[in-house]
Write an enzyme that holds these catalytic residues in place. Sequence first.
Site, PDB file in Angstrom:
ATOM      1  N   LYS A 121       9.858   6.954  14.496  1.00 40.97           N
ATOM      2  CA  LYS A 121      10.235   5.973  13.476  1.00 40.97           C
ATOM      3  C   LYS A 121      10.522   4.601  14.095  1.00 40.97           C
ATOM      4  CE  LYS A 121      11.690   3.823   9.962  1.00 40.97           C
ATOM      5  NZ  LYS A 121      12.055   4.054   8.609  1.00 40.97           N
ATOM      6  N   ASN A 152       8.291   1.059  13.594  1.00 43.08           N
ATOM      7  CA  ASN A 152       8.831  -0.202  13.073  1.00 43.08           C
ATOM      8  C   ASN A 152       8.808  -1.300  14.131  1.00 43.08           C
ATOM      9  OD1 ASN A 152       9.207   0.652  10.492  1.00 43.08           O
ATOM     10  ND2 ASN A 152      11.436   0.475  10.473  1.00 43.08           N
ATOM     11  N   PHE A 173      -0.276  -6.364   8.863  1.00 41.34           N
ATOM     12  CA  PHE A 173       0.863  -6.888   9.612  1.00 41.34           C
ATOM     13  C   PHE A 173       0.452  -7.945  10.629  1.00 41.34           C
ATOM     14  CE2 PHE A 173       4.655  -4.736   8.093  1.00 41.34           C
ATOM     15  CZ  PHE A 173       4.038  -3.985   7.115  1.00 41.34           C
ATOM     16  N   LEU A 174      -0.520  -8.739  10.214  1.00 35.86           N
ATOM     17  CA  LEU A 174      -0.960  -9.880  11.031  1.00 35.86           C
ATOM     18  C   LEU A 174      -0.812 -11.163  10.226  1.00 35.86           C
ATOM     19  CD1 LEU A 174      -4.215  -8.881  12.979  1.00 35.86           C
ATOM     20  CD2 LEU A 174      -1.944  -9.399  13.907  1.00 35.86           C
ATOM     21  N   GLY A 193      11.887 -10.014   7.854  1.00 34.23           N
ATOM     22  CA  GLY A 193      13.272  -9.817   7.426  1.00 34.23           C
ATOM     23  C   GLY A 193      13.415  -8.426   6.845  1.00 34.23           C
ATOM     24  N   CYS A 251      15.248  -3.300   7.419  1.00 38.68           N
ATOM     25  CA  CYS A 251      14.753  -2.358   8.442  1.00 38.68           C
ATOM     26  C   CYS A 251      14.356  -3.025   9.754  1.00 38.68           C
ATOM     27  CB  CYS A 251      13.584  -1.572   7.871  1.00 38.68           C
ATOM     28  SG  CYS A 251      14.025  -0.712   6.359  1.00 38.68           S
ATOM     29  N   LYS A 279      10.816 -10.278   0.826  1.00 38.88           N
ATOM     30  CA  LYS A 279       9.380 -10.298   0.560  1.00 38.88           C
ATOM     31  C   LYS A 279       9.207 -10.215  -0.958  1.00 38.88           C
ATOM     32  CE  LYS A 279       8.485  -5.348   0.984  1.00 38.88           C
ATOM     33  NZ  LYS A 279       7.709  -4.307   1.608  1.00 38.88           N
TER      34      LYS A 279
HETATM   35  C1  UGA Z   1       9.371  -1.468   6.725  1.00 36.08           C
HETATM   36  C2  UGA Z   1       8.164  -0.648   7.216  1.00 36.08           C
HETATM   37  O1  UGA Z   1       6.950  -1.334   6.903  1.00 36.08           O
HETATM   38  C3  UGA Z   1       8.149   0.745   6.573  1.00 36.08           C
HETATM   39  O2  UGA Z   1       7.081   1.523   7.105  1.00 36.08           O
HETATM   40  C4  UGA Z   1       9.483   1.456   6.862  1.00 36.08           C
HETATM   41  O3  UGA Z   1       9.554   2.708   6.212  1.00 36.08           O
HETATM   42  C5  UGA Z   1      10.622   0.584   6.361  1.00 36.08           C
HETATM   43  O4  UGA Z   1      10.564  -0.713   6.999  1.00 36.08           O
HETATM   44  C6  UGA Z   1      11.922   1.260   6.709  1.00 36.08           C
HETATM   45  O5  UGA Z   1      12.192   1.436   7.908  1.00 36.08           O
HETATM   46  O6  UGA Z   1      12.622   1.720   5.812  1.00 36.08           O
HETATM   47  P1  UGA Z   1       9.966  -2.900   4.534  1.00 36.08           P
HETATM   48  O7  UGA Z   1      11.124  -3.392   5.326  1.00 36.08           O
HETATM   49  O8  UGA Z   1      10.194  -2.406   3.146  1.00 36.08           O
HETATM   50  O9  UGA Z   1       9.223  -1.683   5.332  1.00 36.08           O
HETATM   51  O10 UGA Z   1       8.920  -4.092   4.404  1.00 36.08           O
HETATM   52  P2  UGA Z   1       7.602  -4.579   5.159  1.00 36.08           P
HETATM   53  O11 UGA Z   1       6.513  -4.662   4.175  1.00 36.08           O
HETATM   54  O12 UGA Z   1       7.339  -3.825   6.383  1.00 36.08           O
HETATM   55  O13 UGA Z   1       8.009  -6.088   5.558  1.00 36.08           O
HETATM   56  C7  UGA Z   1       9.044  -6.377   6.490  1.00 36.08           C
HETATM   57  C8  UGA Z   1       9.095  -7.859   6.758  1.00 36.08           C
HETATM   58  O14 UGA Z   1       7.967  -8.286   7.535  1.00 36.08           O
HETATM   59  C9  UGA Z   1       9.074  -8.728   5.503  1.00 36.08           C
HETATM   60  O15 UGA Z   1       9.969  -9.806   5.674  1.00 36.08           O
HETATM   61  C10 UGA Z   1       7.648  -9.233   5.422  1.00 36.08           C
HETATM   62  O16 UGA Z   1       7.502 -10.447   4.719  1.00 36.08           O
HETATM   63  C11 UGA Z   1       7.336  -9.398   6.907  1.00 36.08           C
HETATM   64  N1  UGA Z   1       5.896  -9.347   7.219  1.00 36.08           N
HETATM   65  C12 UGA Z   1       5.177  -8.224   6.963  1.00 36.08           C
HETATM   66  C13 UGA Z   1       5.285 -10.443   7.824  1.00 36.08           C
HETATM   67  O17 UGA Z   1       5.934 -11.496   8.085  1.00 36.08           O
HETATM   68  N2  UGA Z   1       3.964 -10.387   8.145  1.00 36.08           N
HETATM   69  C14 UGA Z   1       3.219  -9.268   7.899  1.00 36.08           C
HETATM   70  O18 UGA Z   1       2.012  -9.273   8.220  1.00 36.08           O
HETATM   71  C15 UGA Z   1       3.835  -8.161   7.291  1.00 36.08           C
END
Ligand code: UGA
Length: 407
Positions: A191, A195, A237-238, A245, A248, A309
Amino acid sequence: MKIGIIGLGYIGSVTAGVLAEAGNDVIGIEIDKKRLDAFNNGEPPIFEPGLKELIAKNKKRLTFTSDYSRLKEIQVAFLTVPTPTVNGRIDLSYIFASAKSVAEITKTATLIIKSTVVPGTAAKVNSETGLAVVSNPEFTKEGTAIDDTRRPDRIIIGAKDGNAANLVEKIWEFTEAPILKTTNENAELIKYASNSFLATKISFINELANLCETISGCDVETVAKGMGFDKRISPYFLKAGIGYGGSCFPKDTTAIAEFAKENKSPLTLVETAIKINSERIDKVISLLKEELGNNLREKKIGVLGLTFKQDTDDTRGSQAIQLIERLLAESAIVNVYDPIAKVNLENVKRFKTKEDCIENSVAIIIATEWPEFKNIKVNDKLVIDAKRILPPRSFNNLKSIGLSWRK
Ligand code: UGA
């Protein structure tokens, strides 16, 4: 099966709904009375697309209560309680407290840890409670949590006890996802590794965005697109922007980096990813100052988006909120707009529409990728697109992260 779910946050409530939908009898335990009442009134206290409908549809198989004694008959209990970090280190008190509360009611149930916990936690919970403990980390994302839970990419089951592992396998069989059975410690680390890897990918592209800004003719979006065609890299995730933020990534990267340091095996790449992320707000502020000058005092800055987000009301660990704090520290006047965030911010003016927020500001920063921000009208005001949602150079005064604005 008869299943208990301890803690009805984003993960607990979605897990409860999806497992009830799959035909199980689910008892959700929530100790916060206000939240509990909200679930019982059919109005979940959090916004997750489809959650309200999922709970309503499966209410016959769902019980929400604060009474642990209702768990007498359960076969398994999922622990979906928070695991915050305190001074960088993980705080496991909710895990141990909830595990003990279950153990006081039943001596036969299997505990399933879904919350993110450092390696070695399941073993400790097992020795403190005497119950079989399975590590079953979750990989759902807020905003798409229901679909992610119904159709996950994989199910990880860590256990010492083969029967307990089989029980958990049975619960998730309906998803048809590939299942990896392993030790508790591997499952716990998978996990964090996942992340941290995703967070590192984001920091990588954000640092590259800085470089793109210095090269005439470069745009990080196109560079990322070109990279993403390679299956080994993948396009996900690019997305460069204001930094990651949420509840997690910031917490998990810090917790595993700290844990690794204590184990005298530091994760320097993850430490660097954390550092790069912490500099994203400076980046946005510096773009603003290049246009407005170094002194932001009394300047009216509009921030569009407060959540970490889109498609969520969650502002935990939101970069937008940190940006606002920085602007306030620089004595700017901060106007904000967000379609659903439920947060009380002091010293900012929250507008009911994005149009009003824009009209009352001299410069706008897009801090969350809500789709409705794609069609803003700004009358040549300065816009910082910190989420890269607008077409490059679509306004006269648009500055986009990762795009060289040198002609
Ligand atoms: C994240 C993980 O993606 C999940 O797989 C995991 O289960 C979860 O944490 C957890 O540990 O509970 P989450 O925090 O809901 O999920 O959201 P994400 O979609 O991963 O985004 C996290 C942050 O990264 C956001 O602020 C988003 O805007 C940012 N982000 C995401 C970027 O800046 N660029 C990207 O390409 C993707």
